[in-house]
Write a protein that holds these residues in place. Structure first.
Motif, PDB file in Angstrom:
ATOM      1  N   GLU A  53       5.136  21.576   1.695  1.00  0.00           N
ATOM      2  CA  GLU A  53       3.827  21.971   2.275  1.00  0.00           C
ATOM      3  C   GLU A  53       3.400  23.349   1.544  1.00  0.00           C
ATOM      4  O   GLU A  53       2.339  23.647   1.301  1.00  0.00           O
ATOM      5  N   ILE A  54       4.279  24.114   1.393  1.00  0.00           N
ATOM      6  CA  ILE A  54       4.168  25.554   0.438  1.00  0.00           C
ATOM      7  C   ILE A  54       3.886  25.138  -0.920  1.00  0.00           C
ATOM      8  O   ILE A  54       2.729  25.712  -1.192  1.00  0.00           O
ATOM      9  N   THR A  55       4.385  24.291  -1.772  1.00  0.00           N
ATOM     10  CA  THR A  55       4.019  24.287  -3.134  1.00  0.00           C
ATOM     11  C   THR A  55       2.621  23.333  -3.337  1.00  0.00           C
ATOM     12  O   THR A  55       2.002  23.523  -4.452  1.00  0.00           O
ATOM     13  N   GLU A  56       2.246  22.741  -2.409  1.00  0.00           N
ATOM     14  CA  GLU A  56       1.211  21.994  -2.365  1.00  0.00           C
ATOM     15  C   GLU A  56      -0.132  22.693  -1.829  1.00  0.00           C
ATOM     16  O   GLU A  56      -1.313  22.229  -1.683  1.00  0.00           O
ATOM     17  N   THR A  57       0.108  24.075  -1.515  1.00  0.00           N
ATOM     18  CA  THR A  57      -1.055  24.919  -0.973  1.00  0.00           C
ATOM     19  C   THR A  57      -1.440  25.791  -2.287  1.00  0.00           C
ATOM     20  O   THR A  57      -0.599  26.222  -3.095  1.00  0.00           O
ATOM     21  N   ASP A  58      -2.745  26.000  -2.425  1.00  0.00           N
ATOM     22  CA  ASP A  58      -3.143  26.790  -3.581  1.00  0.00           C
ATOM     23  C   ASP A  58      -2.884  28.204  -3.360  1.00  0.00           C
ATOM     24  O   ASP A  58      -2.617  28.917  -2.493  1.00  0.00           O
ATOM     25  N   ALA A  63      -1.649  33.358  -0.553  1.00  0.00           N
ATOM     26  CA  ALA A  63      -1.895  34.740  -0.006  1.00  0.00           C
ATOM     27  C   ALA A  63      -2.058  34.866   1.167  1.00  0.00           C
ATOM     28  O   ALA A  63      -1.774  36.039   2.022  1.00  0.00           O
ATOM     29  N   GLU A  64      -3.187  34.049   1.911  1.00  0.00           N
ATOM     30  CA  GLU A  64      -3.541  34.305   3.235  1.00  0.00           C
ATOM     31  C   GLU A  64      -2.331  33.863   4.186  1.00  0.00           C
ATOM     32  O   GLU A  64      -2.134  34.692   5.255  1.00  0.00           O
ATOM     33  N   SER A 228       3.989  25.806  -9.711  1.00  0.00           N
ATOM     34  CA  SER A 228       3.498  26.935  -9.944  1.00  0.00           C
ATOM     35  C   SER A 228       1.891  26.922  -9.309  1.00  0.00           C
ATOM     36  O   SER A 228       1.408  25.705  -9.422  1.00  0.00           O
ATOM     37  N   PRO A 229       1.573  27.689  -8.334  1.00  0.00           N
ATOM     38  CA  PRO A 229       0.191  27.542  -7.790  1.00  0.00           C
ATOM     39  C   PRO A 229      -0.895  28.277  -8.794  1.00  0.00           C
ATOM     40  O   PRO A 229      -2.080  27.981  -8.508  1.00  0.00           O
ATOM     41  N   GLY A 230      -0.513  28.793 -10.015  1.00  0.00           N
ATOM     42  CA  GLY A 230      -1.485  29.260 -10.860  1.00  0.00           C
ATOM     43  C   GLY A 230      -0.828  30.310 -11.890  1.00  0.00           C
ATOM     44  O   GLY A 230       0.261  30.815 -11.465  1.00  0.00           O
ATOM     45  N   GLY A 231      -1.244  30.161 -13.049  1.00  0.00           N
ATOM     46  CA  GLY A 231      -0.464  31.083 -13.918  1.00  0.00           C
ATOM     47  C   GLY A 231      -1.464  31.462 -15.035  1.00  0.00           C
ATOM     48  O   GLY A 231      -2.658  31.013 -15.171  1.00  0.00           O
ATOM     49  N   TYR A 232      -0.882  32.386 -15.983  1.00  0.00           N
ATOM     50  CA  TYR A 232      -1.794  32.701 -17.206  1.00  0.00           C
ATOM     51  C   TYR A 232      -1.549  32.076 -18.431  1.00  0.00           C
ATOM     52  O   TYR A 232      -0.057  31.991 -18.849  1.00  0.00           O
ATOM     53  N   ALA A 282      -5.127  27.044 -12.619  1.00  0.00           N
ATOM     54  CA  ALA A 282      -4.639  26.935 -11.221  1.00  0.00           C
ATOM     55  C   ALA A 282      -5.043  25.617 -10.514  1.00  0.00           C
ATOM     56  O   ALA A 282      -5.874  24.855 -11.279  1.00  0.00           O
ATOM     57  N   THR A 283      -4.712  25.330  -9.489  1.00  0.00           N
ATOM     58  CA  THR A 283      -5.016  23.849  -8.899  1.00  0.00           C
ATOM     59  C   THR A 283      -6.307  23.787  -8.061  1.00  0.00           C
ATOM     60  O   THR A 283      -6.726  22.904  -7.854  1.00  0.00           O
ATOM     61  N   SER A 284      -6.917  24.906  -8.192  1.00  0.00           N
ATOM     62  CA  SER A 284      -8.387  25.145  -7.426  1.00  0.00           C
ATOM     63  C   SER A 284      -9.213  26.131  -8.227  1.00  0.00           C
ATOM     64  O   SER A 284      -8.858  27.014  -8.639  1.00  0.00           O
ATOM     65  N   ALA A 285     -10.401  25.977  -8.160  1.00  0.00           N
ATOM     66  CA  ALA A 285     -11.372  26.725  -8.595  1.00  0.00           C
ATOM     67  C   ALA A 285     -11.164  28.069  -8.029  1.00  0.00           C
ATOM     68  O   ALA A 285     -11.430  29.393  -8.560  1.00  0.00           O
ATOM     69  N   ARG A 286     -11.063  28.206  -6.623  1.00  0.00           N
ATOM     70  CA  ARG A 286     -11.151  29.446  -6.018  1.00  0.00           C
ATOM     71  C   ARG A 286     -10.052  30.099  -6.394  1.00  0.00           C
ATOM     72  O   ARG A 286      -9.637  31.537  -6.265  1.00  0.00           O
ATOM     73  N   ALA A 287      -8.787  29.516  -6.589  1.00  0.00           N
ATOM     74  CA  ALA A 287      -7.529  30.287  -7.116  1.00  0.00           C
ATOM     75  C   ALA A 287      -7.571  30.766  -8.366  1.00  0.00           C
ATOM     76  O   ALA A 287      -7.265  31.996  -8.706  1.00  0.00           O
ATOM     77  N   VAL A 288      -8.461  30.185  -9.288  1.00  0.00           N
ATOM     78  CA  VAL A 288      -8.787  30.809 -10.642  1.00  0.00           C
ATOM     79  C   VAL A 288      -9.776  31.983 -10.284  1.00  0.00           C
ATOM     80  O   VAL A 288      -9.424  33.060 -11.176  1.00  0.00           O
ATOM     81  N   ARG A 289     -10.506  31.784  -9.466  1.00  0.00           N
ATOM     82  CA  ARG A 289     -11.378  33.075  -9.109  1.00  0.00           C
ATOM     83  C   ARG A 289     -10.459  34.097  -8.655  1.00  0.00           C
ATOM     84  O   ARG A 289     -10.473  35.459  -9.239  1.00  0.00           O
TER      85      ARG A 289
END
Length: 562
Positions: A53-58, A63-64, A228-232, A282-289
């Protein structure tokens, strides 16, 4: 010397594996024949339900949840450390593992939250992975070079070793991000495939017969496996966009000077004709934002002399949202579509991905016109020259530190030894040619206002990232679709679209390649081998349009169900 570099590489490779807790080790790694796709259900079998559940959340959702007190930073960090450890064992995607330091950071964040009932920043408790160009205190940076092991960028006695941090690392810590690993790269960074003599080859998690892309290939593979939910990553010729596309992710190549690069390791440092830029995947556009906007809140222009003083502009993304809500024809978005750059035709899965986006935009009432710009090959040739201004001296010097050999992929660009360096007059001439092409392209872009029917020029260009859904090993032969964007210094976002389908993705009967490179791309296509691989597009905007293009990426992703 040969035995020395091999033993040093093996010791480093073993150290990476040994840093993974014993209870997270896999006893059996299946071959690609046994298990081609290790995403989704395959990797989930080694995780608990809460970890899944945690790792498949963006990143936005994490953060929320942490800000609401529903999840602790420690629980989130441990879940991603576990999944990252599994990912590395399956596809070779990590260079550095510092899980203990990450958990200690997460504990400190939880203690702050418990005491103050608030977060320290918008990334509080969000694990963030980093390409192995970022310097992190107490963590090595090898950039894939055996000769950099135990040094600071190849210098053994440099006082910065183990103590220095890149500017962006400092900013991420200020934002509350948890740093826990650094990801694999091709030595030199100059390849669309990730391979080096330390960890070997980084495979594509969706199809382990294929590459994960490069040079931010470890980032792409790790995030694709939800380690990872997102990286650089960084991008000088496609190194963010290629891994994003090959791994079914959203990503952005910003215009140079938008995000901080200060204090990062690099190849050919000082080559300023085409600058490498940093950006998130990242896994979603909003995460990249989120990963873009929050960095700008740190005012990086006060700390990096090359960053432009340009805070996040809400009005730019809001303008896109207002347009797509409008019912009038003049209120619609407009795009150019480049089906082929006239040098290499994208393979059938990419052709279908482009057509899918065009159809979705058309059905939503937007305008799409054929993009007929100045010949891209001219700029591709200009960009290619910048990579060998020094005759390959920088990369060959790095290999000479250990005596390790260049991978086949890197030899294609740099050969077995340095060549003659460019003269200052030749560099100046190349810079003039680049500037003139940029002006010609800008004029063409402006001219499309007469064709779109919206009262303005196109908002973006829909085109391939690469001719391939993901390249086969040693078969990434054409960088024109990405390097042209670097030469223009435009903003570009990657949108995952679909997956290759052997029942649909075939060349049309009678297809005739237009040149030898196009024929090689045609001959290398194997519908059965590619079946199931991700197929993505990039949408290219003008310079410094990060807010606008991320809003477009999120909108287009929504249209096609991403």
């Amino acid at each position: 010397m040969v035995a020395d570099w091999k033993s040093r590489a093996k010791a480093k490779r073993d150290a990476i594996l040994n840093s993974i807790p014993t209870e997270w080790r896999l006893s059996n790694i299946p071959s690609p024949e046994e298990q081609k796709d290790v995403t989704g259900p395959y990797i989930q079998q080694f995780l608990t339900k809460p970890e899944i559940e945690i790792t498949e959340t963006d990143a936005v959702g994490i953060a929320e949840k942490v800000a609401a007190g529903s999840w602790t930073a420690v629980d989130v960090t441990k879940a991603f450390c576990h999944r990252a450890a599994l990912a590395h064992q399956l596809v070779n995607c990590l260079h550095e593992v510092f899980f203990d330091a990450a958990i200690a950071s997460a504990k400190a964040l939880d203690e702050f939250y418990a005491q103050h009932k608030k977060t320290i920043g918008p990334l509080h408790g969000v694990p963030v992975s980093l390409k192995d160009q970022f310097h992190v205190k107490g963590v090595e940076t090898t950039m894939g070079y055996v000769g950099w092991i135990g040094t600071f960028e190849g210098i053994r006695e440099d006082p910065r070793r183990g103590k220095f941090e890149s500017e962006m690392v400092r900013e991420l810590r200020n934002l509350g991000a948890v740093l826990y690993c650094k990801t694999s790269v091709p030595h030199t960074l100059m390849s669309g495939e990730t391979v080096n003599n330390i960890i070997g080859y980084t495979w594509n998690p969706k199809n382990r017969y294929l590459c994960s892309g490069g040079s931010s290939g470890g980032e792409g593979a790790l995030i694709s496996l939800r380690g990872s939910p997102g990286g650089y990553g960084t991008d000088i010729g496609g190194s963010i966009r290629i891994p994003a596309a090959f791994n079914g992710l959203f990503g952005i190549r910003p215009t140079s000077g938008r995000l901080p690069y200060e204090g990062m390791a690099n190849s050919m440092d000082g080559q300023n004709s085409v600058l490498s830029v940093v950006g998130p995947l990242a896994t979603s556009a909003r995460a990249v934002r989120l990963l873009t906007q929050t960095l700008l809140s740190q005012e990086p222009w006060l700390h990096d002399p090359l960053v432009v003083d340009m805070p996040w502009r809400d009005a730019e993304e809001q303008a896109v949202r207002e347009i797509v809500k409008s019912a009038s024809s003049r209120g619609q978005l407009a795009f150019g579509v480049l089906n082929s750059d006239g040098v290499v035709m994208p393979q059938p899965p990419i052709q279908r991905a482009i057509a899918t986006v065009v159809e979705a935009l058309g059905n939503a009432g937007h305008k799409v016109i054929e993009w007929k710009p100045p010949a891209h090959q001219r700029l591709v040739d200009i960009v290619g020259k910048t990579w060998i201004y020094d005759g390959g001296k920088d990369v060959h010097d790095a290999f000479a530190l250990s005596g390790e050999p260049l991978s086949t992929q890197i030899k294609l660009s740099y050969g077995d030894k340095p060549i003659e360096e460019y003269k200052a007059s030749q560099i100046s001439a190349n810079n003039i040619a680049k500037r003139r092409f940029q002006k010609e392209y800008l004029d063409y872009w402006n001219s499309t206002a007469q064709e779109t029917g919206t009262g303005r020029a196109v908002d973006g260009i829909i085109m391939a990232v690469s001719p391939y859904p993901a390249a086969r090993p040693e078969k990434y032969n054409y960088y024109g679709y990405t390097s042209v964007v670097n030469g223009l210094d435009y903003t570009s976002v990657v949108v995952p679209v679909t997956t290759a389908d052997k029942s649909k993705d075939r060349y049309i009967d009678g297809f005739t390649p237009i040149n030898d490179l196009d024929k090689k791309t045609f001959d290398d296509y194997d519908a059965d081998l590619y079946d199931g691989a991700y197929a993505s597009v990039q949408i290219v905007g003008r310079r410094y349009t990060e807010e606008k293009m991320l809003a477009i990426a999120e909108y287009v992703g929504g249209l096609i169900g991403k």
